[in-house]
Design a protein around this motif. Structure first.
Motif, mmCIF file in Angstrom:
data_model
loop_
_atom_site.group_PDB
_atom_site.id
_atom_site.type_symbol
_atom_site.label_atom_id
_atom_site.label_comp_id
_atom_site.label_asym_id
_atom_site.label_seq_id
_atom_site.Cartn_x
_atom_site.Cartn_y
_atom_site.Cartn_z
ATOM 1 N N TRP A 249 0.872 -1.337 0.090
ATOM 2 C CA TRP A 249 -0.146 0.007 -0.030
ATOM 3 C C TRP A 249 0.926 1.337 -0.085
ATOM 4 O O TRP A 249 0.372 2.144 -0.770
ATOM 5 C CB TRP A 249 -1.015 -0.040 1.094
ATOM 6 N N TRP B 194 -5.653 -1.567 -4.845
ATOM 7 C CA TRP B 194 -5.510 -0.880 -3.680
ATOM 8 C C TRP B 194 -5.990 0.494 -3.783
ATOM 9 O O TRP B 194 -6.355 1.254 -4.987
ATOM 10 C CB TRP B 194 -3.841 -0.267 -3.450
ATOM 11 N N CYS C 219 -5.108 -1.294 6.021
ATOM 12 C CA CYS C 219 -5.232 -0.872 4.560
ATOM 13 C C CYS C 219 -6.429 -1.391 3.903
ATOM 14 O O CYS C 219 -6.805 -2.553 4.271
ATOM 15 C CB CYS C 219 -4.002 -0.965 3.819
ATOM 16 N N GLU D 123 -8.686 -2.482 0.276
ATOM 17 C CA GLU D 123 -8.404 -2.995 -1.081
ATOM 18 C C GLU D 123 -9.805 -3.188 -1.679
ATOM 19 O O GLU D 123 -10.771 -3.511 -1.040
ATOM 20 C CB GLU D 123 -7.696 -4.260 -1.431
ATOM 21 N N CYS E 270 -1.573 -4.018 5.203
ATOM 22 C CA CYS E 270 -0.765 -3.198 4.186
ATOM 23 C C CYS E 270 0.594 -3.353 3.467
ATOM 24 O O CYS E 270 0.849 -3.020 2.493
ATOM 25 C CB CYS E 270 -0.319 -1.693 4.973
ATOM 26 N N TRP F 62 -2.546 -0.917 -8.210
ATOM 27 C CA TRP F 62 -3.206 0.196 -7.504
ATOM 28 C C TRP F 62 -3.867 1.077 -8.797
ATOM 29 O O TRP F 62 -3.301 0.920 -10.014
ATOM 30 C CB TRP F 62 -2.052 1.011 -6.696
#
Length: 257
Positions: free
Chosen positions: A158, A192, A232, A234, A247, A253
């Motif tokens: 991340w 992400w 984090c 997703e 993370c 991403w």
């Protein structure tokens, strides 16, 4: 002294003294009548004079009383006039002050209007710029916003994904609508997004510093922080929803400019 009148001779007698004898009546008759008239006229004049004196004295007293009342009335009117003059002067001062305040308010109003017009013009220009925004080469435009997807087969943590976006002058995508989420999920099975929970914080925060508003688009049962390090987020294409994960995992991403 007694008086008597002789009807035959037409003489007046008194104590033997003949006041008006027959011999002298013819000579002094007119003079006696004149004397009587003069005495009557004198008495009348004295009476008129006395009456005039009384009237003058009465009128003088009345005039003095009227003059006193008139003087008092003039004094009261003068005081009233002076009071009204003072009030008029005060009103003039207040009017002048109000006029000055009005001018200040008018000037302030004009400044506010000018500022408002400038802000409206700035907003208009911002809308025009947003509408006319063009994306850099390789970026995709969606709803007047530019996006870029990571290369095929590339994956980062991340923090690594965010660093790549920042190097491009952007940041990880912030999803605020379902339409935007459908667009972002189209390229990768897992992506992400710019939402995370930092250590010692219990709230989810976007990369621009704002906190998550509302419930978001979480999968059922998420976020659950199952291993205690799922800080984090997703986006899963299959679920079209968010999931909290560690993370340090590596995923593709999407950057948003």
């Amino acid at each position: 002294m007694s008086l008597s009148f002789n009807s035959k001779s037409g003489e007046v007698e008194g104590d033997g003294w003949n006041l008006m004898s027959s011999g002298s009546r013819s000579n002094h008759g007119w003079r006696s009548r004149s004397s009587v008239c003069w005495i009557g006229a004198a008495a009348l004049c004295l009476g008129l004079l006395l009456l005039t004196v009384i009237m003058v004295a009465h009128n003088t007293s009345a005039v003095n009383q009227w003059d006193s009342k008139y003087t008092d009335l003039i004094h009261q009117l003068t005081q009233g006039r002076d009071k009204l003059s003072d009030e008029r002067d005060q009103l003039k001062i207040q009017s002048s002050n109000l006029t000055q305040e009005l001018e200040v308010l008018r000037s302030q109003y004009n400044e506010v209007v000018d500022s408002r017009d400038k802000l409206q013009e700035d907003i208009k220009n911002l809308h025009l710029n947003k509408t006319d925004k063009s994306c850099k080469p390789g970026w995709i435009k969606f709803n007047n916003t530019c996006y870029i997807f990571s290369p095929c087969g590339a994956s980062l943590t991340w923090k690594g994904a965010r660093k790549d976006c920042q190097q491009k002058g952007a940041d990880l995508v912030i999803i605020t609508t379902r339409d935007e989420m459908d667009f972002v999920k189209s390229s990768f099975a897992v992506t992400w997004i710019g939402l995370s929970r930092h250590e010692h914080e219990d709230k989810w925060k976007w990369v621009d510093g704002t906190f998550l508003d509302g419930d978001g688009f979480w999968q059922d049962g998420e976020p659950n922080n199952s291993d205690g390090e799922e800080d984090c987020v997703e986006l899963s294409r299959s679920a079209t929803a968010w999931n909290d994960v560690p993370c340090k995992q590596r995923f593709p991403w999407v950057c948003e400019d």
